[in-house]
Scaffold this motif. Structure first.
Motif, PDB file in Angstrom:
ATOM      1  N   ARG A  91       0.764  -1.096   0.115  1.00 62.41           N
ATOM      2  CA  ARG A  91       0.136  -0.041  -0.041  1.00 62.41           C
ATOM      3  C   ARG A  91       0.949   1.488  -0.042  1.00 62.41           C
ATOM      4  NH1 ARG A  91      -1.350  -2.273   4.763  1.00 62.41           N
ATOM      5  NH2 ARG A  91      -3.666  -2.630   4.523  1.00 62.41           N
ATOM      6  N   GLU A  92       2.117   1.272   0.659  1.00 68.73           N
ATOM      7  CA  GLU A  92       2.753   2.599   0.693  1.00 68.73           C
ATOM      8  C   GLU A  92       3.428   3.208  -0.699  1.00 68.73           C
ATOM      9  OE1 GLU A  92       3.194  -0.167   3.233  1.00 68.73           O
ATOM     10  OE2 GLU A  92       1.938   0.767   4.635  1.00 68.73           O
ATOM     11  N   ASP A 116      -6.326   9.748  -0.899  1.00 68.79           N
ATOM     12  CA  ASP A 116      -7.128   9.253   0.349  1.00 68.79           C
ATOM     13  C   ASP A 116      -8.088   8.652   0.329  1.00 68.79           C
ATOM     14  OD1 ASP A 116      -4.904  10.378   1.780  1.00 68.79           O
ATOM     15  OD2 ASP A 116      -5.978  12.018   2.286  1.00 68.79           O
ATOM     16  N   ALA A 117      -9.301   9.061  -0.610  1.00 69.36           N
ATOM     17  CA  ALA A 117     -10.381   8.226  -0.965  1.00 69.36           C
ATOM     18  C   ALA A 117     -10.126   6.947  -1.890  1.00 69.36           C
ATOM     19  CB  ALA A 117     -11.120   9.117  -1.896  1.00 69.36           C
ATOM     20  N   ILE A 118      -9.252   6.829  -2.768  1.00 73.54           N
ATOM     21  CA  ILE A 118      -8.951   5.784  -3.480  1.00 73.54           C
ATOM     22  C   ILE A 118      -8.333   4.706  -2.467  1.00 73.54           C
ATOM     23  CG2 ILE A 118      -7.238   5.013  -5.289  1.00 73.54           C
ATOM     24  CD1 ILE A 118      -7.505   7.728  -6.635  1.00 73.54           C
ATOM     25  N   MET A 119      -7.394   5.095  -1.719  1.00 74.69           N
ATOM     26  CA  MET A 119      -6.966   4.209  -0.651  1.00 74.69           C
ATOM     27  C   MET A 119      -7.991   3.644   0.253  1.00 74.69           C
ATOM     28  SD  MET A 119      -3.870   3.774  -1.856  1.00 74.69           S
ATOM     29  CE  MET A 119      -3.035   2.753  -0.395  1.00 74.69           C
ATOM     30  N   ALA A 120      -8.782   4.189   0.549  1.00 71.73           N
ATOM     31  CA  ALA A 120     -10.130   3.839   1.696  1.00 71.73           C
ATOM     32  C   ALA A 120     -10.739   2.825   0.729  1.00 71.73           C
ATOM     33  CB  ALA A 120     -10.915   5.017   2.065  1.00 71.73           C
ATOM     34  N   ALA A 121     -11.146   2.948  -0.509  1.00 78.34           N
ATOM     35  CA  ALA A 121     -11.921   2.094  -1.274  1.00 78.34           C
ATOM     36  C   ALA A 121     -11.053   0.899  -1.541  1.00 78.34           C
ATOM     37  CB  ALA A 121     -12.248   2.527  -2.594  1.00 78.34           C
ATOM     38  N   GLU A 123      -9.016  -0.367   0.472  1.00 77.60           N
ATOM     39  CA  GLU A 123      -8.171  -1.192   1.850  1.00 77.60           C
ATOM     40  C   GLU A 123      -8.430  -2.668   1.736  1.00 77.60           C
ATOM     41  OE1 GLU A 123      -6.255  -1.664   4.943  1.00 77.60           O
ATOM     42  OE2 GLU A 123      -5.872   0.020   3.736  1.00 77.60           O
ATOM     43  N   PRO A 124      -9.752  -3.148   1.516  1.00 79.98           N
ATOM     44  CA  PRO A 124      -9.981  -4.608   1.351  1.00 79.98           C
ATOM     45  C   PRO A 124      -8.872  -5.221   0.792  1.00 79.98           C
ATOM     46  CG  PRO A 124     -12.076  -3.273   1.373  1.00 79.98           C
ATOM     47  CD  PRO A 124     -11.072  -2.268   0.994  1.00 79.98           C
ATOM     48  N   HIS A 125      -8.634  -4.844  -0.369  1.00 79.01           N
ATOM     49  CA  HIS A 125      -7.597  -5.406  -1.110  1.00 79.01           C
ATOM     50  C   HIS A 125      -6.224  -5.728  -0.490  1.00 79.01           C
ATOM     51  CE1 HIS A 125      -5.000  -6.540  -4.674  1.00 79.01           C
ATOM     52  NE2 HIS A 125      -4.235  -5.450  -4.185  1.00 79.01           N
ATOM     53  N   PHE A 126      -5.689  -4.495   0.134  1.00 77.67           N
ATOM     54  CA  PHE A 126      -4.545  -4.487   0.801  1.00 77.67           C
ATOM     55  C   PHE A 126      -4.592  -5.295   2.112  1.00 77.67           C
ATOM     56  CE2 PHE A 126      -4.130  -0.472  -1.982  1.00 77.67           C
ATOM     57  CZ  PHE A 126      -2.867  -0.927  -2.662  1.00 77.67           C
ATOM     58  N   ALA A 127      -5.660  -5.160   2.867  1.00 78.79           N
ATOM     59  CA  ALA A 127      -5.923  -5.789   4.130  1.00 78.79           C
ATOM     60  C   ALA A 127      -6.030  -7.156   4.118  1.00 78.79           C
ATOM     61  CB  ALA A 127      -6.974  -5.268   5.008  1.00 78.79           C
TER      62      ALA A 127
END
Length: 193
Positions: A91-92, A116-121, A123-127
């Motif tokens: 993610r970084e 920020d909005a893109i990363m929030a959307a 987040e399930p992929h990265f997590a």
């Protein structure tokens, strides 16, 4: 005799004053040379970096074509890092490769403005770290060190839940003067989930 000593003292004082003036002029002259040397050094450093980045495997021609080739090489690394960081759940690195003003239009039609909005959307992929992201490049345009566009045929699979999608994904990049950053990303379903 006394009158002669006074004249010699005045003469010596004038010499000292002249010497002081000469020292001042010399210092100003040296400051000018130092400023010029610094400016030349900065110019050489910048042109050295430019020539190196525009080089064709060590041949720094400095021509417009060489510069464009250097930017194209830099773009190759940036787009590969962008795609691989998403695939590898980094993610970084993925965030760093995007302009803060980036926009993503998902194949579903959902839109996210700003990193920020893109990363929030995403987040399930990265997590969850289970999706399989694969792509094939279909088309590429690099406009010097200004902008670039790349089109992929991409698949995104989550085997544990039977999810599969295939999209045509276009990514637009901009060059900020130092590096390439993704600024727009849009997907179109070829095979909807």
């Amino acid at each position: 005799m006394r009158g002669k000593n006074i004249k010699n003292k005045e003469k010596n004082m004038n010499k000292e004053t002249d010497m002081d003036k000469n020292k001042e002029r010399d210092m100003e002259h040296r400051k000018g040379h130092l400023a010029m040397a610094v400016a030349v050094g900065v110019l050489l450093a910048l042109t050295g970096v430019s020539a190196a980045s525009a080089s064709d495997r060590g041949d720094a021609t400095g021509t417009a074509q060489g510069w464009a080739e250097g930017c194209a090489e830099q773009f190759e690394l940036a787009q590969r890092t962008d795609m691989e960081s998403f695939r590898d759940y980094d993610r970084e690195t993925f965030r760093e490769g995007h302009d803060p003003r980036a926009v993503t239009v998902f194949a579903s039609g959902a839109v996210r403005y700003g990193i920020d909005a893109i990363m929030a959307a995403l987040e399930p992929h990265f997590a969850n770290r289970e999706a399989i992201w694969a792509w094939t490049e279909l088309y590429r345009v690099v406009d010097g060190c200004k902008s670039a566009f790349i089109l992929y045929d991409a698949t995104y699979d989550i085997p544990s839940i039977g999810y599969h999608q295939r999209t045509l994904t276009g990514v637009t990049y901009t060059h900020d003067g130092n590096r390439w950053l993704a600024i727009a990303d849009q997907g179109t379903y070829l095979e909807a989930p």
